[in-house]
Design a protein around this motif. Structure first.
Motif, short mmCIF file in Angstrom:
data_model
loop_
_atom_site.label_atom_id
_atom_site.label_comp_id
_atom_site.label_asym_id
_atom_site.label_seq_id
_atom_site.Cartn_x
_atom_site.Cartn_y
_atom_site.Cartn_z
N SER A 76 -29.58 -15.56 -9.47
CA SER A 76 -28.96 -16.11 -8.26
C SER A 76 -29.88 -17.12 -7.59
O SER A 76 -29.41 -18.17 -7.12
CB SER A 76 -28.56 -15.01 -7.30
OG SER A 76 -29.70 -14.34 -6.82
N SER A 79 -30.00 -20.38 -9.91
CA SER A 79 -28.74 -21.11 -9.96
C SER A 79 -28.41 -21.75 -8.62
O SER A 79 -27.90 -22.87 -8.57
CB SER A 79 -27.60 -20.21 -10.44
OG SER A 79 -27.37 -19.17 -9.53
N GLN A 97 -20.44 -26.17 -11.67
CA GLN A 97 -20.59 -25.58 -13.01
C GLN A 97 -21.81 -24.68 -13.08
O GLN A 97 -21.77 -23.61 -13.69
CB GLN A 97 -20.68 -26.69 -14.07
CG GLN A 97 -19.41 -27.50 -14.22
CD GLN A 97 -18.24 -26.64 -14.64
OE1 GLN A 97 -18.37 -25.75 -15.48
NE2 GLN A 97 -17.09 -26.87 -14.04
N GLN A 99 -23.17 -23.07 -10.57
CA GLN A 99 -22.86 -21.85 -9.82
C GLN A 99 -21.95 -20.92 -10.60
O GLN A 99 -22.14 -19.71 -10.60
CB GLN A 99 -22.24 -22.20 -8.48
CG GLN A 99 -23.25 -22.71 -7.49
CD GLN A 99 -22.62 -23.03 -6.14
OE1 GLN A 99 -21.50 -23.51 -6.05
NE2 GLN A 99 -23.38 -22.74 -5.09
N MET A 100 -20.96 -21.49 -11.29
CA MET A 100 -20.05 -20.67 -12.09
C MET A 100 -20.81 -19.98 -13.22
O MET A 100 -20.64 -18.78 -13.47
CB MET A 100 -18.92 -21.52 -12.67
CG MET A 100 -17.97 -20.74 -13.55
SD MET A 100 -17.14 -19.40 -12.70
CE MET A 100 -16.05 -20.30 -11.66
N PHE A 101 -21.69 -20.71 -13.90
CA PHE A 101 -22.47 -20.11 -14.98
C PHE A 101 -23.41 -19.04 -14.43
O PHE A 101 -23.61 -18.00 -15.07
CB PHE A 101 -23.26 -21.19 -15.73
CG PHE A 101 -23.98 -20.65 -16.93
CD1 PHE A 101 -23.29 -20.35 -18.08
CD2 PHE A 101 -25.34 -20.42 -16.88
CE1 PHE A 101 -23.94 -19.82 -19.18
CE2 PHE A 101 -26.00 -19.91 -17.97
CZ PHE A 101 -25.31 -19.60 -19.13
N LYS A 103 -22.85 -17.11 -11.83
CA LYS A 103 -22.03 -15.93 -11.54
C LYS A 103 -21.67 -15.18 -12.82
O LYS A 103 -21.71 -13.94 -12.86
CB LYS A 103 -20.77 -16.34 -10.79
CG LYS A 103 -21.05 -16.80 -9.38
CD LYS A 103 -19.80 -17.37 -8.73
CE LYS A 103 -20.13 -17.95 -7.37
NZ LYS A 103 -18.98 -18.61 -6.75
N LEU A 104 -21.32 -15.93 -13.85
CA LEU A 104 -21.00 -15.29 -15.13
C LEU A 104 -22.23 -14.61 -15.73
O LEU A 104 -22.13 -13.54 -16.32
CB LEU A 104 -20.43 -16.32 -16.11
CG LEU A 104 -19.04 -16.84 -15.79
CD1 LEU A 104 -18.65 -17.97 -16.72
CD2 LEU A 104 -18.02 -15.72 -15.83
N SER A 105 -23.39 -15.22 -15.56
CA SER A 105 -24.63 -14.62 -16.06
C SER A 105 -24.95 -13.33 -15.33
O SER A 105 -25.36 -12.34 -15.93
CB SER A 105 -25.79 -15.60 -15.91
OG SER A 105 -25.59 -16.74 -16.68
N LEU A 107 -22.75 -11.37 -13.93
CA LEU A 107 -21.76 -10.40 -14.42
C LEU A 107 -22.17 -9.85 -15.78
O LEU A 107 -22.11 -8.64 -16.01
CB LEU A 107 -20.38 -11.05 -14.49
CG LEU A 107 -19.24 -10.17 -14.94
CD1 LEU A 107 -19.02 -9.04 -13.94
CD2 LEU A 107 -17.98 -11.00 -15.10
N TYR A 108 -22.65 -10.72 -16.66
CA TYR A 108 -23.08 -10.30 -17.99
C TYR A 108 -24.28 -9.34 -17.91
O TYR A 108 -24.30 -8.31 -18.57
CB TYR A 108 -23.44 -11.52 -18.83
CG TYR A 108 -23.99 -11.18 -20.19
CD1 TYR A 108 -23.16 -10.72 -21.20
CD2 TYR A 108 -25.35 -11.30 -20.46
CE1 TYR A 108 -23.66 -10.39 -22.44
CE2 TYR A 108 -25.86 -10.99 -21.68
CZ TYR A 108 -25.02 -10.53 -22.68
OH TYR A 108 -25.52 -10.21 -23.90
N MET A 111 -23.41 -5.71 -16.68
CA MET A 111 -22.46 -4.90 -17.45
C MET A 111 -22.99 -3.50 -17.79
O MET A 111 -22.21 -2.53 -17.72
CB MET A 111 -22.03 -5.63 -18.72
CG MET A 111 -21.06 -6.78 -18.45
SD MET A 111 -19.68 -6.35 -17.37
CE MET A 111 -18.72 -5.31 -18.42
#
Length: 126
Positions: A76, A79, A97, A99-101, A103-105, A107-108, A111
């Protein structure tokens, strides 16, 4: 915090002075100040890591969960910094883009915690 604010304001004021003569030099000054502040903030992160380790030891938290939390914090921080630099340069699309990556990172990386939570819920409901 006063040092950080002073460096940031000084860089912006200096960049405003350069903006009229050579706009790209103003941008370089702001980038340099941003990188300086980034590394200063990164040094402060070690204090946060120490505090989280103490909390983890006192609560008997598994080290892998602490590691995941630190990874999420780092993702965080990096990014948001990169997105802010892109946005300040006028590249809002690239900032979005990044920021989106980020957030996805996050989330990954999170997990295993989510899966562990579902395991515990499954055991409670069974």
């Amino acid at each position: 915090m006063i040092k950080i604010a002073a460096v940031g304001v000084a860089a912006v004021l200096f960049a405003l002075q350069l903006k009229e003569a050579k706009p790209q030099f103003g941008m370089y000054v702001v980038f340099a100040a941003g990188i300086l502040l980034f590394f200063y903030g990164f040094e402060r992160l070690s204090g946060i890591v120490g505090a989280l380790e103490e909390i983890g030891a006192s609560v008997s938290l598994e080290s892998r969960y602490l590691e995941i939390l630190l990874k999420m914090l780092g993702i965080s921080y990096v990014s948001e910094f990169a997105a802010s630099l892109c946005r300040d340069s006028g590249y809002g699309s690239a900032a979005g883009q990044i920021q989106m990556f980020g957030k996805l990172s996050i989330l990954y990386v999170s997990m295993p915690v989510v899966l562990s939570l579902f395991e515990i819920l499954g055991q409670l409901l069974a």
